[in-house]
Design a protein around this motif. Structure first.
Motif, PDB file in Angstrom:
ATOM      1  N   ARG A 240       0.840  -1.191   0.000  1.00 33.21           N
ATOM      2  CA  ARG A 240       0.000   0.000   0.000  1.00 33.21           C
ATOM      3  C   ARG A 240       0.884   1.254   0.000  1.00 33.21           C
ATOM      4  NH1 ARG A 240      -4.244  -2.784  -0.873  1.00 33.21           N
ATOM      5  NH2 ARG A 240      -5.379  -3.734   0.816  1.00 33.21           N
ATOM      6  N   ARG A 241       0.410   2.298  -0.643  1.00 31.22           N
ATOM      7  CA  ARG A 241       1.064   3.604  -0.571  1.00 31.22           C
ATOM      8  C   ARG A 241       0.503   4.310   0.661  1.00 31.22           C
ATOM      9  NH1 ARG A 241       5.599   6.061  -1.966  1.00 31.22           N
ATOM     10  NH2 ARG A 241       5.347   8.286  -2.370  1.00 31.22           N
ATOM     11  N   LYS A 242       1.375   4.895   1.482  1.00 32.16           N
ATOM     12  CA  LYS A 242       0.927   5.525   2.718  1.00 32.16           C
ATOM     13  C   LYS A 242       1.407   6.965   2.825  1.00 32.16           C
ATOM     14  CE  LYS A 242       0.389   1.438   5.586  1.00 32.16           C
ATOM     15  NZ  LYS A 242       0.804   0.766   6.837  1.00 32.16           N
ATOM     16  N   HIS A 243       0.626   7.716   3.561  1.00 29.85           N
ATOM     17  CA  HIS A 243       0.957   9.092   3.926  1.00 29.85           C
ATOM     18  C   HIS A 243       1.009   9.122   5.458  1.00 29.85           C
ATOM     19  CE1 HIS A 243      -0.640  13.304   4.890  1.00 29.85           C
ATOM     20  NE2 HIS A 243       0.610  13.467   4.497  1.00 29.85           N
ATOM     21  N   MET A 244       2.076   9.702   5.988  1.00 32.42           N
ATOM     22  CA  MET A 244       2.238   9.746   7.439  1.00 32.42           C
ATOM     23  C   MET A 244       2.608  11.163   7.855  1.00 32.42           C
ATOM     24  SD  MET A 244       4.745   7.528   9.924  1.00 32.42           S
ATOM     25  CE  MET A 244       6.268   8.213   9.341  1.00 32.42           C
ATOM     26  N   LYS A 245       2.008  11.631   8.942  1.00 33.26           N
ATOM     27  CA  LYS A 245       2.408  12.889   9.575  1.00 33.26           C
ATOM     28  C   LYS A 245       2.919  12.548  10.957  1.00 33.26           C
ATOM     29  CE  LYS A 245       0.946  16.938   8.001  1.00 33.26           C
ATOM     30  NZ  LYS A 245       0.155  18.162   8.044  1.00 33.26           N
ATOM     31  N   GLU A 246       3.987  13.272  11.359  1.00 29.34           N
ATOM     32  CA  GLU A 246       4.642  12.920  12.607  1.00 29.34           C
ATOM     33  C   GLU A 246       5.134  14.159  13.340  1.00 29.34           C
ATOM     34  OE1 GLU A 246       8.625  10.463  13.982  1.00 29.34           O
ATOM     35  OE2 GLU A 246       7.387   9.679  12.355  1.00 29.34           O
ATOM     36  N   ILE A 247       5.111  14.052  14.647  1.00 28.85           N
ATOM     37  CA  ILE A 247       5.789  14.985  15.545  1.00 28.85           C
ATOM     38  C   ILE A 247       6.839  14.149  16.265  1.00 28.85           C
ATOM     39  CG2 ILE A 247       5.609  16.462  17.589  1.00 28.85           C
ATOM     40  CD1 ILE A 247       4.054  17.650  15.317  1.00 28.85           C
ATOM     41  N   ALA A 248       8.062  14.661  16.319  1.00 31.10           N
ATOM     42  CA  ALA A 248       9.139  13.954  17.009  1.00 31.10           C
ATOM     43  C   ALA A 248       9.775  14.879  18.036  1.00 31.10           C
ATOM     44  CB  ALA A 248      10.194  13.475  16.018  1.00 31.10           C
ATOM     45  N   LEU A 249      10.056  14.333  19.203  1.00 28.75           N
ATOM     46  CA  LEU A 249      10.795  15.039  20.249  1.00 28.75           C
ATOM     47  C   LEU A 249      12.199  14.461  20.262  1.00 28.75           C
ATOM     48  CD1 LEU A 249       8.102  14.952  23.076  1.00 28.75           C
ATOM     49  CD2 LEU A 249       8.495  16.732  21.374  1.00 28.75           C
ATOM     50  N   LEU A 250      13.186  15.322  20.042  1.00 30.54           N
ATOM     51  CA  LEU A 250      14.574  14.880  19.908  1.00 30.54           C
ATOM     52  C   LEU A 250      15.421  15.575  20.979  1.00 30.54           C
ATOM     53  CD1 LEU A 250      13.442  15.861  16.773  1.00 30.54           C
ATOM     54  CD2 LEU A 250      15.146  14.135  16.291  1.00 30.54           C
ATOM     55  N   GLU A 251      15.928  14.802  21.920  1.00 31.54           N
ATOM     56  CA  GLU A 251      16.782  15.361  22.970  1.00 31.54           C
ATOM     57  C   GLU A 251      18.232  15.205  22.535  1.00 31.54           C
ATOM     58  OE1 GLU A 251      15.724  13.837  26.828  1.00 31.54           O
ATOM     59  OE2 GLU A 251      13.625  13.744  26.225  1.00 31.54           O
ATOM     60  N   PHE A 252      18.962  16.309  22.562  1.00 30.75           N
ATOM     61  CA  PHE A 252      20.341  16.338  22.069  1.00 30.75           C
ATOM     62  C   PHE A 252      21.350  16.392  23.208  1.00 30.75           C
ATOM     63  CE2 PHE A 252      18.216  17.226  18.212  1.00 30.75           C
ATOM     64  CZ  PHE A 252      19.108  16.989  17.181  1.00 30.75           C
ATOM     65  N   VAL A 253      22.458  15.685  23.018  1.00 27.97           N
ATOM     66  CA  VAL A 253      23.622  15.744  23.902  1.00 27.97           C
ATOM     67  C   VAL A 253      24.843  15.879  23.000  1.00 27.97           C
ATOM     68  CG1 VAL A 253      25.044  14.489  25.560  1.00 27.97           C
ATOM     69  CG2 VAL A 253      22.550  14.379  25.736  1.00 27.97           C
ATOM     70  N   ASP A 254      25.607  16.918  23.204  1.00 25.16           N
ATOM     71  CA  ASP A 254      26.828  17.153  22.419  1.00 25.16           C
ATOM     72  C   ASP A 254      26.589  17.072  20.908  1.00 25.16           C
ATOM     73  OD1 ASP A 254      28.298  17.550  24.764  1.00 25.16           O
ATOM     74  OD2 ASP A 254      28.739  15.419  24.941  1.00 25.16           O
ATOM     75  N   GLY A 255      25.493  17.650  20.447  1.00 25.92           N
ATOM     76  CA  GLY A 255      25.222  17.737  19.019  1.00 25.92           C
ATOM     77  C   GLY A 255      24.629  16.504  18.376  1.00 25.92           C
ATOM     78  N   LYS A 256      24.345  15.470  19.190  1.00 27.82           N
ATOM     79  CA  LYS A 256      23.745  14.244  18.640  1.00 27.82           C
ATOM     80  C   LYS A 256      22.451  13.920  19.385  1.00 27.82           C
ATOM     81  CE  LYS A 256      27.748  12.106  16.644  1.00 27.82           C
ATOM     82  NZ  LYS A 256      28.159  10.839  16.099  1.00 27.82           N
ATOM     83  N   ILE A 257      21.618  13.127  18.736  1.00 31.84           N
ATOM     84  CA  ILE A 257      20.334  12.746  19.335  1.00 31.84           C
ATOM     85  C   ILE A 257      20.572  11.657  20.378  1.00 31.84           C
ATOM     86  CG2 ILE A 257      18.034  11.795  18.906  1.00 31.84           C
ATOM     87  CD1 ILE A 257      18.399  12.839  15.965  1.00 31.84           C
ATOM     88  N   ALA A 258      20.183  11.954  21.617  1.00 28.77           N
ATOM     89  CA  ALA A 258      20.293  10.978  22.702  1.00 28.77           C
ATOM     90  C   ALA A 258      18.966  10.257  22.909  1.00 28.77           C
ATOM     91  CB  ALA A 258      20.728  11.664  23.997  1.00 28.77           C
ATOM     92  N   SER A 259      17.884  10.898  22.500  1.00 36.37           N
ATOM     93  CA  SER A 259      16.558  10.302  22.656  1.00 36.37           C
ATOM     94  C   SER A 259      15.647  10.860  21.580  1.00 36.37           C
ATOM     95  CB  SER A 259      15.991  10.638  24.037  1.00 36.37           C
ATOM     96  OG  SER A 259      14.644  10.233  24.145  1.00 36.37           O
ATOM     97  N   LEU A 260      14.907   9.973  20.939  1.00 35.62           N
ATOM     98  CA  LEU A 260      13.920  10.367  19.934  1.00 35.62           C
ATOM     99  C   LEU A 260      12.609   9.669  20.272  1.00 35.62           C
ATOM    100  CD1 LEU A 260      14.267  10.667  16.131  1.00 35.62           C
ATOM    101  CD2 LEU A 260      12.417   9.323  17.074  1.00 35.62           C
ATOM    102  N   ARG A 261      11.549  10.462  20.406  1.00 35.34           N
ATOM    103  CA  ARG A 261      10.214   9.910  20.649  1.00 35.34           C
ATOM    104  C   ARG A 261       9.312  10.360  19.516  1.00 35.34           C
ATOM    105  NH1 ARG A 261      11.564  12.190  25.355  1.00 35.34           N
ATOM    106  NH2 ARG A 261       9.865  13.694  25.384  1.00 35.34           N
ATOM    107  N   GLU A 262       8.664   9.396  18.870  1.00 38.52           N
ATOM    108  CA  GLU A 262       7.810   9.688  17.718  1.00 38.52           C
ATOM    109  C   GLU A 262       6.332   9.578  18.094  1.00 38.52           C
ATOM    110  OE1 GLU A 262      10.673   7.868  14.205  1.00 38.52           O
ATOM    111  OE2 GLU A 262       8.936   6.713  14.840  1.00 38.52           O
ATOM    112  N   TYR A 263       5.558  10.509  17.558  1.00 40.44           N
ATOM    113  CA  TYR A 263       4.103  10.488  17.676  1.00 40.44           C
ATOM    114  C   TYR A 263       3.579  10.698  16.264  1.00 40.44           C
ATOM    115  CZ  TYR A 263       5.240  11.264  22.566  1.00 40.44           C
ATOM    116  OH  TYR A 263       5.771  11.143  23.817  1.00 40.44           O
TER     117      TYR A 263
END
Length: 166
Positions: A134-157
């Motif tokens: 199936r072809r899908k369309h997705m919308k997302e909000i992501a919370l990205l916590e950074f440590v020293d310029g990199k993502i330490a935690s990513l939570r997707e909704y």
């Protein structure tokens, strides 16, 4: 009735306690004012990480996506389930979900916001779900916590909808 010397001692104790409290309050106020500030996430850092995320997703490159995560990062695709942990877990997840499970991916970043060291991103993606054909369309909000310029935690909704056959 209290004797004169005892009264003096009590007054002195009260004054010392008051002085100690004042000294403590001033000390705490000074510490609060002069404490090292939390590093503020820069918009350029957030957008650069999201650009790599977009490229990795569209190219289905599980090695590239790891370059934006800390070694012990937490990736929470489904927040009511256990998160994926570390580079090994994230690579395995991307290999299964993105490389084997998706195709013809188109990612568009819509908005970004910053709160301290946390980036908030909104995006939409169109892709073929290879498993469901199936072809899908997705919308997302992501919370990205950074440590020293990199993502330490990513939570997707996110939410997705089927928009056709693939």
């Amino acid at each position: 009735m209290l004797g004169h010397s005892q009264r003096e001692r009590e007054n002195k104790h009260i004054l010392c306690t008051s002085d100690d409290a004042l000294t403590t309050a001033i000390g705490l106020a000074c510490w609060w004012f002069w404490r090292p500030a939390e590093r503020q996430l820069r918009k350029a850092t957030l957008v650069a990480a999201l650009d790599i995320y977009k490229t990795a997703w569209e190219r289905q490159d599980s090695e590239l996506v790891l370059t934006i995560f800390t070694k012990d990062a937490i990736y929470h695709e489904l927040v009511l389930q256990e998160p994926i942990r570390g580079h090994e877990g994230i690579a395995a997840y991307w290999q299964e979900k993105v490389v084997k499970g998706q195709g013809h991916i188109s990612f568009t970043l819509l908005n970004v916001y910053i709160d301290g060291t946390t980036g908030i991103a909104e995006w939409e993606v169109y892709f073929d779900d290879v498993v469901q054909q199936r072809r899908k369309h997705m919308k997302e909000i992501a919370l990205l916590e950074f440590v020293d310029g990199k993502i330490a935690s990513l939570r997707e909704y996110w939410a997705s909808e089927v928009i056709g056959e693939s």
